[in-house]
Write a protein that holds these residues in place. Sequence first.
Motif, mmCIF file in Angstrom:
data_model
loop_
_atom_site.group_PDB
_atom_site.id
_atom_site.type_symbol
_atom_site.label_atom_id
_atom_site.label_comp_id
_atom_site.label_asym_id
_atom_site.label_seq_id
_atom_site.Cartn_x
_atom_site.Cartn_y
_atom_site.Cartn_z
ATOM 1 N N ALA A 114 43.973 43.269 43.995
ATOM 2 C CA ALA A 114 42.692 43.956 44.133
ATOM 3 C C ALA A 114 42.089 44.083 42.745
ATOM 4 O O ALA A 114 42.726 43.769 41.742
ATOM 5 N N PHE A 132 39.784 44.371 47.665
ATOM 6 C CA PHE A 132 41.085 43.742 47.878
ATOM 7 C C PHE A 132 40.940 42.229 48.020
ATOM 8 O O PHE A 132 39.886 41.715 48.367
ATOM 9 N N LEU A 146 49.939 48.397 46.473
ATOM 10 C CA LEU A 146 48.606 48.473 47.090
ATOM 11 C C LEU A 146 48.506 49.541 48.172
ATOM 12 O O LEU A 146 47.412 49.837 48.655
ATOM 13 N N ARG A 150 45.179 51.446 49.571
ATOM 14 C CA ARG A 150 44.737 51.208 50.949
ATOM 15 C C ARG A 150 44.443 52.527 51.647
ATOM 16 O O ARG A 150 43.402 52.690 52.302
ATOM 17 N N SER A 828 36.053 42.405 50.076
ATOM 18 C CA SER A 828 37.179 41.532 49.770
ATOM 19 C C SER A 828 36.714 40.433 48.834
ATOM 20 O O SER A 828 35.528 40.201 48.662
#
Length: 832
Positions: A114, A132, A146, A150, A828
């Motif tokens: 990320a 990410f 991560l 998250r 993303s």
Amino acid sequence: MLRNIINRFKALIDKDENGKKKIEGTVVLMKKNVLDFNDFNASVLDDFHELLGQKVSFQLISAVNGDPANGSQGKLGRPAYLENWITTITSLTSGESAFKVTFDWDNEIGVPGAFLIKNNHHNKYRKDCVFFSNKTYLPSETPVPLLKLREKELVDLRGDGTGELQEWDRVYDYAYYNDLGDSDKNAKYARLVLGGSSEYPYPRRGRTGRPPTKTDPSSESKMKLLMSLNIYVPRDERFGHLKLSDFLAYALKSVGQFLKPELESLFDSTPNEFDSLQDVLKLYEGGIKLPEGAVKNIRDNIPAEMLKEVFPTDGEGLLKYPMPQVIKEDRSAWRTDEEFTREMLAGVNPVNIGRLKLDPKVYGDQNSTIAKEHIENNIDGLTIEEAIKKNLFILDHHDAFMPYLRRINSTSAKTYASRTLLFLKNDGALKPLVIELSLPHPKGDQFGAISKVYIPAEQGIEGSIWQLAKAYVAVNDSGYHQLISHWLYTHAVIEPFVIATNRQLSVLHPIYKLLHPHFHDTMNINAFARQILINGGGLLELTVFPAKYSMEMSSVVYKDWVFPEQALPADLIKRNAAKFKTSNFGMAVKDPNSPHGLRLVIEDYPYAVDGLEIWSAIKSWVKEYYAELQSCWKELREKGHGDKKDELWCPKMQTHEELVETCTIIIWIASALHAAVNFGQYPYAGYLPNRPTISRRFMPEVGTPEYEELKLVLDKDYLKTITAQLPTLIGISLIEILSRHSTDEVYLGQRDTPEWTFDTKPLEAFERFGKKLAEIEDRIMTMNNDNKWKNRVGPVKVPFTLLYPTSEEFHNSVFLSSFLTPYAMHNSFPLQ
């Protein structure tokens, strides 16, 4: 001020002259605000120097090495900043700018999972943003470095449920539809709160947190600038810069803010009627001349880039519209009985053959008055019993409208509840048998309805009466289409899915990757609709006959909405259970030996034939893309569609099959179903005599002057009955805008970038999905060119392409999210 979302990020590992490893990337930024006229031409480069002054930083986050000092969260790399402005990227659109960024990289970072963005450009941005990589993980499989990121991302997206949300927020939360009215402006604009009650249930919308009105504490206040397009939606849901969404938003705003007042002023001093059908054709062949002052006002207030979108003109101040397809090849074919019935199977609203029942304890006896003698001589030699078994169908607009007719008809609208009985001929086409028009009993609802039956006729006064009867049916179908088939069943019901998915599923979740493209623009267009289209006194109320009762009526219909029944096979089967007195007929029956497990009762039903192909392709694709979805589904059941939480309206998501079916339904509603009921609007309803939206007088009775007029000039009386000039022009402007597509659409079976995921199996499955859709395209083309299928083209010579999956050759095609525009994967990034 810049948008805090980075649209694209590409990186390449390299070494500098000292041998240190670097990751060179490209960052594309877009202007934050493009939705106000006074900001239309602003450029992202206005703040160029500030951007390069270390106002925006980027840090890589390791997916493999945790930082013990930070709770094992992924190690952070050194900050990197925007560098040189890049002008060589050809894919940039107006308002976007690309910059170079270079990261230091070492073994402590290892594999980046990320990156962290800090926006110091303004102190409003209180929270940093994490993007990410395009690698999916279930929660239990997420790399430890991560995992906290998250979880924190989801906490930030949920917000704390308090305060007024601002344009820089990314919060997804729920609210009732309590922002439709504007009682502070005028009591006539007050509207009911929809949602939160058993009487008026409704799907939830996105919360904005605006304070309540002064006159009604249960209602949310309107924005200070009523026509502003900056109504809050989460930052990631805002329209993309200068793509079609923005043009549509500008165009709709222009219709409401500039064109509508000028037209109202024009018709204050001119007759409010079309005198003939030729007068209507002038809208497309010649145009309507607006006063010079009106033209100047429009041109002075609408940016040049948008002028042609909302004010089609040849320089002479003429308001002129494109020729609708329904009259392009033949000016009169729309009036035939064959076309009238064909559009029930392949027109703008091909989803509505079925029947519901009113509660006889409240509304009295609502049984039909259609009798054997009305139809027995027109069913091609069959007995009534034989016809009932497989040849009779009904378009029922009785039950939804009857409870509202007393109030609707107290306004300038004058309309009926209708039932249209149809007969399937040997050649596969339908013909109308009778139309029943009903009004509430003058003594009260408990006494039932007063009904009258009309039979087909071609000549004389009987032919004129029959044309009017079909017009009343078309008015009902237009209203039901816009309020129920279109708005409620594809826009409103999907918004809670968008909210729940973003609150409960990380962008790393495979199901998020599956569903997210189909949600893009949904919240933004719905928020905009609440501000200008479906609000009290808005454009929709002006152009459809239920007017101020429109949204209230859709709430009552929502009571019967059941999620599994939105699956196309289930919908077709359910309509097979519709009953007309003792008959049992409909659109499909289960048949394990038939394709898709169904046998269509009408073989030549274009919407169902093409739809089942698309449905099966979507379901096959989803089956190959399975993961857990429990927390998201629980919240959706209990909050997003909270008024139904105690009902058996959806599965509990406890099995693989339930997950597959659920995701397939969501994708179907947001893409194919919406395409079927949205993109045929202008081709069929752009010519209002074919799809009138308002009726202004009742059927002429024998012995009245209106009845005698029918012997003389049918067209004039027809036009005096249906939508008047002003709502016609506003309605045409509205649907012409909403029916458009852009040149950069992303079609079903495509993604905007090949790097949408790093996972091999989904990519392979998606490739198979695309190939399957290409095969479906070929079959659709073949069938459209085969004269055997009478319902696919019809007398008006408009081929059925509403479910044509991908080809840019056809403007009526299925998009990932058919709400307005292509999507961008905001949260993303791909690493190369």
